[in-house]
Design a protein around this motif. Structure first.
Motif, PDB file in Angstrom:
ATOM      1  N   GLN A 129     -31.426 -19.220  81.368  1.00 14.84           N
ATOM      2  CA  GLN A 129     -32.445 -20.602  81.473  1.00 14.84           C
ATOM      3  C   GLN A 129     -32.257 -20.970  83.061  1.00 14.84           C
ATOM      4  OE1 GLN A 129     -30.170 -19.753  79.120  1.00 14.84           O
ATOM      5  NE2 GLN A 129     -29.986 -21.608  77.723  1.00 14.84           N
ATOM      6  N   MET A 130     -31.345 -20.779  83.767  1.00 14.31           N
ATOM      7  CA  MET A 130     -31.254 -21.220  85.363  1.00 14.31           C
ATOM      8  C   MET A 130     -31.952 -20.259  86.077  1.00 14.31           C
ATOM      9  SD  MET A 130     -27.273 -22.738  85.415  1.00 14.31           S
ATOM     10  CE  MET A 130     -27.487 -23.744  86.639  1.00 14.31           C
ATOM     11  N   ALA A 132     -34.518 -18.515  85.212  1.00 12.65           N
ATOM     12  CA  ALA A 132     -35.936 -18.842  84.927  1.00 12.65           C
ATOM     13  C   ALA A 132     -36.207 -20.068  85.788  1.00 12.65           C
ATOM     14  CB  ALA A 132     -36.225 -18.894  83.505  1.00 12.65           C
ATOM     15  N   GLY A 133     -35.574 -21.014  85.720  1.00 11.47           N
ATOM     16  CA  GLY A 133     -35.705 -22.270  86.715  1.00 11.47           C
ATOM     17  C   GLY A 133     -35.839 -21.946  87.909  1.00 11.47           C
ATOM     18  N   PHE A 134     -34.971 -21.045  88.683  1.00 10.67           N
ATOM     19  CA  PHE A 134     -35.169 -20.737  90.018  1.00 10.67           C
ATOM     20  C   PHE A 134     -36.336 -19.879  90.089  1.00 10.67           C
ATOM     21  CE2 PHE A 134     -30.221 -21.299  90.207  1.00 10.67           C
ATOM     22  CZ  PHE A 134     -30.214 -22.315  90.846  1.00 10.67           C
ATOM     23  N   TRP A 137     -40.213 -18.897  86.112  1.00  9.26           N
ATOM     24  CA  TRP A 137     -40.683 -18.032  85.266  1.00  9.26           C
ATOM     25  C   TRP A 137     -40.708 -18.618  83.841  1.00  9.26           C
ATOM     26  CZ3 TRP A 137     -38.469 -12.161  86.153  1.00  9.26           C
ATOM     27  CH2 TRP A 137     -39.101 -11.979  87.631  1.00  9.26           C
TER      28      TRP A 137
END
Lengths: 249, 311
Positions: A129-130, A132-134, A137
């Protein structure tokens, strides 16, 4: 398109872990280490996409001590094409790992970043999840099914009480839950071949990331042990005990 | 400064774990706010405002939050987090999905699934599937936390009278859209929420014989679980699996039938209130954690047990 799979080296799921008596951590000397089971499923999914011709290359990534090379060799034996080890003795935590993964995913221009939904040591369930946050996406977490539909993915997620289907644009981050597939075992010929596949080693500094932990583990303790129970001679006694003593039925 | 709790809901009502999360937030300080994001969530906001101890409900009612996708919700959490010392969410699949993404946007190391609050920056959380408890201290100014519902009591409701404040929507990350959901339509309770679980292992013997486990579960209004061995043997699907690589459960009563008690299974159920083991092998390790052990052939014992329960 290319796929990257993050694989973590953890204590084997069949080992009963022992907390060190000084509370400083878990005993790892002489303990069997394996690939995190959820990462095995993530890797299997990426390799199947390669076999189906959807993915052109599978890159396995691990982070930590040089012993993580073993985990990467296992990934190569299962079907990854090449491997990258981010070598460091730092106490790696999900924030730094996900940042480094996002740097590598961009450097390698991958379209799909696969991970297990969580590692069975820290049980954090954060890294995908992190990342994807960075990366900015979309994320498909806790996946039980994945289909590629042209420029999009159709995924099914395990949520409390059922399943949820999403449509995700590519590139995307995907994390595997148990039902996604049944990972294969590496065959002996493939284990031999894996020894010749490329394995690149980089450092956190090469990726421009400070791996220092933000969470300090003050101590690790055994949970309170369960008090010993009793044997009951027959079903009637069991029902009586559950009813009047334990009061659970 | 206050603590913010992220509400988990289905668009109509709050999910119960939100109440346990409020209790964890109140352990950190007296001023607790709740963020209710969604589309047409007036009823959820009113329900949140009535929770005892909650002083303000932030609402963000916008179509982009209809399905609570993390690509939309994480930027909203990041936009309001600056007003708080802690942002907490229940460790449900919803909370676990969105909180780390918000943490990345805020450059904070999130703390997953806490089971106790030590002080404002120190928390206890289970690791190694609950085989060890880690006490961790956060160095971040803002703490992002998910809360294990079974470790905190549910906050009371009805006495609260929180004010409502509407907050502006935030820019969502593109690329994700919701298609559908298939919630399990079983008369039996869901495994992780059940008060009683009946689980079968390799000792059940066959897929057909698993009907015995199901019959006992139905007699107790219980959920059905299984050991990894039973799943690997093809008796039941993977989502029945209780254990380190399956579901972690803590019902008030766990009945293990024909389960030897491999470490990986024990890790998933040993926090249960009362554990009953039925196994014909008196040396089975499951008896070491069982409150009540019955050495018997489950093919005889389970029908007897069902009969006794019906009486």
């Amino acid at each position: 398109m290319k796929a990257m799979v993050a694989v973590k080296r953890v204590i084997d799921y069949n080992v009963k872990i022992r907390v060190r008596s000084d509370g400083s951590g878990v005993e790892t000397a002489g303990v069997k280490m394996s690939m995190n089971p959820f990462d095995e499923i993530a890797l299997e999914e990426a390799v199947r996409l390669k076999e189906a011709g959807t993915v052109s290359e599978v890159i396995a990534v691990s982070m930590g001590a040089s012993a993580c090379q073993e985990t990467l060799r296992t990934a190569l034996a299962v079907g990854a094409d090449r491997a990258i080890l981010v070598e460091t003795d730092a106490d790696l935590q999900p924030l730094a790992v996900s940042r480094m993964l996002s740097v590598l995913a961009k450097r390698e221009e991958v379209s799909l970043l696969f991970l297990g939904k969580q590692a069975i040591d820290d049980d954090a369930n954060q890294t995908g999840q992190m990342a994807a946050g960075f990366l900015g996406w979309p994320q498909g977490t806790f996946l039980s099914s994945l289909k590629v539909d042209g420029t999009h993915l159709v995924v099914e997620r395990e949520v409390d009480g059922g399943l949820e289907s999403l449509r995700l644009a590519i590139p995307a981050v995907l994390t595997a839950d148990l039902r996604l597939n049944e990972p294969r075992y590496a065959s002996l010929p493939n284990i031999m071949k894996a020894k010749k596949k490329p394995l690149e080693t980089v450092t956190p500094a090469d990726l421009g990331v400070d791996p220092a932990p933000r969470l300090k583990v003050l101590s690790l303790a055994e949970p309170p042990a369960r008090a010993g129970g009793i044997r009951v001679p027959d079903v009637a006694t069991l029902v009586a005990k559950l009813h009047s003593e334990a009061k659970v039925i | 400064m206050a603590q913010l709790v992220l509400a988990d809901h289905d668009g109509v009502t709050l999910r119960p774990a939100t109440l346990n999360t409020v209790t964890a937030a109140l352990a950190l300080g007296p001023e607790v706010h709740i963020l209710v994001a969604g589309s047409g969530v007036g009823s959820v906001a009113r329900e949140a405002a009535a929770i005892n101890g909650v002083s303000k409900v932030l609402t963000c009612d916008d179509e982009r939050y209809r399905h609570l996708l993390p690509e939309a919700l994480a930027p909203l959490i990041a936009s309001v987090a600056g007003r708080y010392t802690h942002v907490l969410a229940p460790a449900t699949t919803f909370g676990k999905n969105v909180m780390p993404r918000a943490a990345a946007l805020l450059d904070v190391a999130p703390i997953s699934e806490i089971s106790a609050v030590v002080d404002a920056s120190t928390f206890v959380r289970p690791v190694y599937a609950g085989n060890a408890l880690a006490t961790v201290q956060s160095a971040d100014a803002l703490k992002l936390i998910t809360v294990r519902g079974t470790a905190f009591d549910a906050a009371g409701t009805g006495a609260g009278s929180a004010s409502l404040e509407s907050v502006p929507a935030a820019d969502a990350t593109e690329g994700a859209s919701w298609l559908s959901e298939q919630m399990t339509q079983s008369a039996r309770p869901e495994l992780t929420a059940a008060k009683i679980i009946v689980s079968g292992g390799r000792g059940v013997g066959s897929r057909e014989n698993f009907a015995l486990i199901e019959a006992l579960a139905d007699a107790l209004n219980a959920a059905v679980g299984a050991s990894r061995a039973a799943v690997d043997a093809g008796f039941v699907p993977n989502d029945y699996q209780v254990g380190q690589t399956g579901k972690i459960v803590a019902p008030s009563l766990y009945i293990a039938c024909g389960i030897s008690g491999a470490i990986q299974h024990l890790a998933g159920m040993k926090d249960s209130g009362v554990i009953v083991a039925i196994n014909k092998d008196e040396e089975a390790p499951i008896f070491q954690v069982a409150d009540y052990g019955l050495v018997a052939d489950l093919n005889k014992a389970i029908p007897e047990l069902i009969d006794a329960l019906k009486r």
